[in-house]
Structure formats: structure tokens, C-alpha cells
Design a protein around this motif. Sequence first.
Motif, PDB file in Angstrom:
ATOM      1  N   VAL A   1      -2.199  -0.336  -4.803  1.00  0.00           N
ATOM      2  CA  VAL A   1      -3.117   0.186  -3.798  1.00  0.00           C
ATOM      3  C   VAL A   1      -2.553   1.504  -3.271  1.00  0.00           C
ATOM      4  CG1 VAL A   1      -4.225  -0.249  -1.579  1.00  0.00           C
ATOM      5  CG2 VAL A   1      -3.818  -2.149  -3.168  1.00  0.00           C
ATOM      6  N   PHE A   2      -3.354   2.555  -3.357  1.00  0.00           N
ATOM      7  CA  PHE A   2      -2.943   3.887  -2.914  1.00  0.00           C
ATOM      8  C   PHE A   2      -3.724   4.280  -1.668  1.00  0.00           C
ATOM      9  CE2 PHE A   2      -2.065   3.749  -7.399  1.00  0.00           C
ATOM     10  CZ  PHE A   2      -0.871   4.434  -7.539  1.00  0.00           C
ATOM     11  N   GLN A   3      -3.041   4.804  -0.678  1.00  0.00           N
ATOM     12  CA  GLN A   3      -3.665   5.380   0.515  1.00  0.00           C
ATOM     13  C   GLN A   3      -3.393   6.876   0.449  1.00  0.00           C
ATOM     14  OE1 GLN A   3      -5.900   5.787   3.071  1.00  0.00           O
ATOM     15  NE2 GLN A   3      -5.226   3.831   3.897  1.00  0.00           N
TER      16      GLN A   3
ATOM     17  N   ALA B   1      -7.838   4.290  -1.055  1.00  0.00           N
ATOM     18  CA  ALA B   1      -8.566   4.701   0.139  1.00  0.00           C
ATOM     19  C   ALA B   1      -7.972   6.038   0.556  1.00  0.00           C
ATOM     20  CB  ALA B   1      -8.410   3.676   1.249  1.00  0.00           C
ATOM     21  N   SER B   2      -8.657   6.720   1.460  1.00  0.00           N
ATOM     22  CA  SER B   2      -8.084   7.957   1.978  1.00  0.00           C
ATOM     23  C   SER B   2      -8.510   8.149   3.427  1.00  0.00           C
ATOM     24  CB  SER B   2      -8.508   9.164   1.134  1.00  0.00           C
ATOM     25  OG  SER B   2      -9.847   9.515   1.360  1.00  0.00           O
TER      26      SER B   2
ATOM     27  N   GLU C   1       0.869  -1.174   0.000  1.00  0.00           N
ATOM     28  CA  GLU C   1       0.000   0.000   0.000  1.00  0.00           C
ATOM     29  C   GLU C   1       0.905   1.223   0.000  1.00  0.00           C
ATOM     30  OE1 GLU C   1      -3.469   0.280   2.783  1.00  0.00           O
ATOM     31  OE2 GLU C   1      -2.225   1.890   3.590  1.00  0.00           O
ATOM     32  N   LEU C   2       0.741   2.078  -0.986  1.00  0.00           N
ATOM     33  CA  LEU C   2       1.557   3.279  -1.093  1.00  0.00           C
ATOM     34  C   LEU C   2       0.864   4.422  -0.362  1.00  0.00           C
ATOM     35  CD1 LEU C   2       2.478   3.096  -4.873  1.00  0.00           C
ATOM     36  CD2 LEU C   2       3.823   2.308  -2.925  1.00  0.00           C
ATOM     37  N   GLU C   3       1.498   4.950   0.662  1.00  0.00           N
ATOM     38  CA  GLU C   3       0.938   6.095   1.373  1.00  0.00           C
ATOM     39  C   GLU C   3       1.374   7.363   0.650  1.00  0.00           C
ATOM     40  OE1 GLU C   3       1.934   5.841   5.524  1.00  0.00           O
ATOM     41  OE2 GLU C   3       0.284   4.447   5.857  1.00  0.00           O
TER      42      GLU C   3
END
Length: 110
Positions: free
Chosen positions: A30-32, A62-63, A4-6
Motif C-alpha cells: 500500500v502506497f501513500q 492513495a494520495s 502503508e509506505l508514505e
Amino acid sequence: MRPELEIFDTGQLWFAKQLLAEGLLDDPTVFQLCMGVPWGAPADPGVLQSMVNMLPDGAQWASFSLGRMQMPWVAQSILLGGHVSGSAWRTTSTWARATEPPTPSWWSGP
């Protein structure tokens, strides 16, 4: 399992897309989208919409947001087609309690 990339600002999102283009990350990624963190992307629905528009086609995302925007951000993420991360809830709650705000007005939000 995919990482997951923050992502804390648009520059980091631009860099992540470059890594995808070079084949250094698997697609779909997957992006956060981390909003409302000091000196990162502000907790502003227009900024979130811009970042969502920058995501690669088919990206999972997601955010979350810190402070008083934490609860409204759940709805904002869902309205724009994203998800809400359980880890973000734990992280923001813990971070908010453990971190001294950098300025007196920081916690009041936009």
C-alpha cells in the motif's frame, strides 16, 4: 495487516520498488503518495501521474496534498484510480495548523 509506505518523492518510490524486488516487502504493498510537502513531490497533477505510472502492477495507493490543493487532490486521486486516506485528512489538517511554513510563499501553492 500491511504497512502503508508514505512516499514523498520519486526516489523513495524507486527505493520501495527495490525493497519489493528483494522480497523485503510483501506484495501488494500500500502506497501513500504525499504531495505538496516542502522539498518533496509538488502538488502537480503531472507529477502525480508520473508517480502512479511508476507504481508496481496491482499496487494499492492513495494520495493527499497539503494546503489549498487538499480538496482538489481528493478528486485527482480518484480520477487516476487511487483512494483517499482518512488518516491523510487528519494528518494534513493537524500538520498544517501546527507547522510554521518555511517561507512566506510556501502556503500559496504552485
